[in-house]
Design a protein around this motif. Sequence first.
Motif, short mmCIF file in Angstrom:
data_model
loop_
_atom_site.label_atom_id
_atom_site.label_comp_id
_atom_site.label_asym_id
_atom_site.label_seq_id
_atom_site.Cartn_x
_atom_site.Cartn_y
_atom_site.Cartn_z
N ALA A 28 24.36 81.63 7.57
CA ALA A 28 25.75 81.66 8.03
C ALA A 28 26.16 83.11 7.84
N PHE A 29 26.82 83.69 8.84
CA PHE A 29 27.13 85.11 8.70
C PHE A 29 28.40 85.48 9.46
N HIS A 30 28.95 86.62 9.04
CA HIS A 30 30.09 87.27 9.69
C HIS A 30 29.58 88.61 10.18
N ALA A 31 29.76 88.88 11.46
CA ALA A 31 29.30 90.14 12.05
C ALA A 31 30.47 90.90 12.67
N LYS A 50 21.46 77.04 10.26
CA LYS A 50 20.98 75.87 9.54
C LYS A 50 21.23 76.03 8.05
N ASN A 51 21.60 74.93 7.40
CA ASN A 51 21.71 74.81 5.95
C ASN A 51 22.94 75.49 5.35
N SER A 52 23.12 76.77 5.56
CA SER A 52 24.19 77.50 4.89
C SER A 52 25.57 77.05 5.38
N PRO A 53 26.49 76.69 4.47
CA PRO A 53 27.81 76.21 4.88
C PRO A 53 28.72 77.32 5.35
N LEU A 54 29.70 76.97 6.17
CA LEU A 54 30.71 77.92 6.63
C LEU A 54 32.00 77.15 6.92
N ILE A 55 33.07 77.52 6.23
CA ILE A 55 34.36 76.85 6.35
C ILE A 55 35.42 77.89 6.68
N MET A 56 36.25 77.59 7.67
CA MET A 56 37.29 78.52 8.11
C MET A 56 38.65 77.84 8.11
N ILE A 100 36.32 85.86 17.24
CA ILE A 100 37.71 85.89 16.82
C ILE A 100 38.27 87.28 17.14
N LEU A 101 39.36 87.31 17.89
CA LEU A 101 40.01 88.56 18.29
C LEU A 101 41.38 88.64 17.62
N GLU A 102 41.59 89.70 16.84
CA GLU A 102 42.87 89.94 16.19
C GLU A 102 43.38 88.69 15.45
N GLY A 103 42.46 88.01 14.76
CA GLY A 103 42.83 86.87 13.95
C GLY A 103 42.92 85.55 14.68
N THR A 104 42.64 85.54 15.98
CA THR A 104 42.75 84.31 16.77
C THR A 104 41.40 83.94 17.38
N PRO A 105 40.91 82.72 17.18
CA PRO A 105 39.66 82.29 17.83
C PRO A 105 39.84 82.27 19.34
N VAL A 106 38.95 82.95 20.06
CA VAL A 106 39.09 83.04 21.51
C VAL A 106 37.86 82.54 22.26
N GLU A 107 36.74 82.40 21.57
CA GLU A 107 35.55 81.90 22.26
C GLU A 107 34.68 81.15 21.26
N PHE A 108 34.20 80.00 21.66
CA PHE A 108 33.50 79.11 20.75
C PHE A 108 32.42 78.38 21.52
N VAL A 109 31.21 78.31 20.97
CA VAL A 109 30.13 77.63 21.66
C VAL A 109 29.22 76.95 20.65
N ASN A 110 28.78 75.77 20.97
CA ASN A 110 27.75 75.09 20.20
C ASN A 110 26.40 75.47 20.77
N VAL A 111 25.45 75.69 19.90
CA VAL A 111 24.10 76.05 20.35
C VAL A 111 23.11 75.09 19.72
N LYS A 112 21.99 74.91 20.38
CA LYS A 112 20.96 73.98 19.91
C LYS A 112 19.68 74.75 19.62
N ASP A 166 29.91 73.13 12.29
CA ASP A 166 28.67 72.38 12.44
C ASP A 166 27.51 73.36 12.48
N GLU A 167 26.31 72.86 12.24
CA GLU A 167 25.13 73.72 12.36
C GLU A 167 25.00 74.22 13.80
N TYR A 168 24.56 75.46 13.92
CA TYR A 168 24.36 76.12 15.21
C TYR A 168 25.66 76.19 16.00
#
Length: 300
Positions: free
Chosen positions: A161-164, A179-185, A231-243, A224-226
């Motif tokens: 889980a990472f922040h870039a 996978k595995n590493s938790p991430l809560i926002m 996030i732009l200027e504190g607002t989520p603007v694009e979100f995608v689930n990946v497999k 969720d995993e994957y």
Amino acid sequence: WAREFLDEDKMKELLRVGWEYNLHRGEHAAGYMRFDTETNKLETFKAPGSALDLLKQFEKRTIPVGNIMAMHTRAATNGDPQDNDNNHPVGWDGVWVTHNGTITNHQRIKELTIKASEGDAVEDMVPDVDSVAIPMVLSRFDPWNLEEIALALGELEGGYAFHAVWDEHPNVSLLVRGKNSPLIMRYHPHGGFVYASEEEATWQMISAMGLDPNDENWIIRRFDEYTAMVILEGTPVEFVNVKKQSWSNRCSEIVRRLVPRNNDARDTVYVADKKSDWATENEDLSLNMVRPDRIELVYT
């Protein structure tokens, strides 16, 4: 948002809380990355040792207000913490990450990066830490190429889980859970977000900023995993689930929405998985009030 709620004292308190409430996750090193509100320049700090000891260095130091602030405590797996290049944030070619987890095929990604580079000097610049594989992959893209990023992250094996952040995009964050590493926002519709590996830390960071964590407007999202989010200027603007597949990730069917932002003539792209629409699930009407003719199905 940062200018409105934060000052130098709150920034120091935010650092203290971010480190102390994640101290149990590692005491080999600690660090942070911060985009300055005034200059939009990235500042990074990292050093070996316990965050509790490092906090003493900041008793007489100031931390200017930042649009983005990410703290990290490290439990070393690959790479000696005494070599500061192995500590977080970890950077490569203008991309910096704070990472929780272990990339098991980092040597292969390092070899491919070295092979693709021009000049032998690159090999001497590669740190031992496995986390550098992440910015190596991301450095081929800018943060707006989320679908390409989602595919490329399939090169990573292991847990993460990472922040870039990107040097050239000072108001943009990419949050990813593999996978595995938790991430809560926790996200506030008026702007601003906090994230951590554990829910208690998000509550404490909101309090450190002088805000009310019990404000019902705070929206909690347990990634969720994957899952990847821009996030732009504190607002989520694009979100995608990946497999995760054999070699690369594959995007599921997504819905691309052009959402008008308040006080901004531009349109913001908001992407959600068709079968698991975050805006719908959380009754965030600001992201749902879109005319049908402004919704585009994208198949990948």
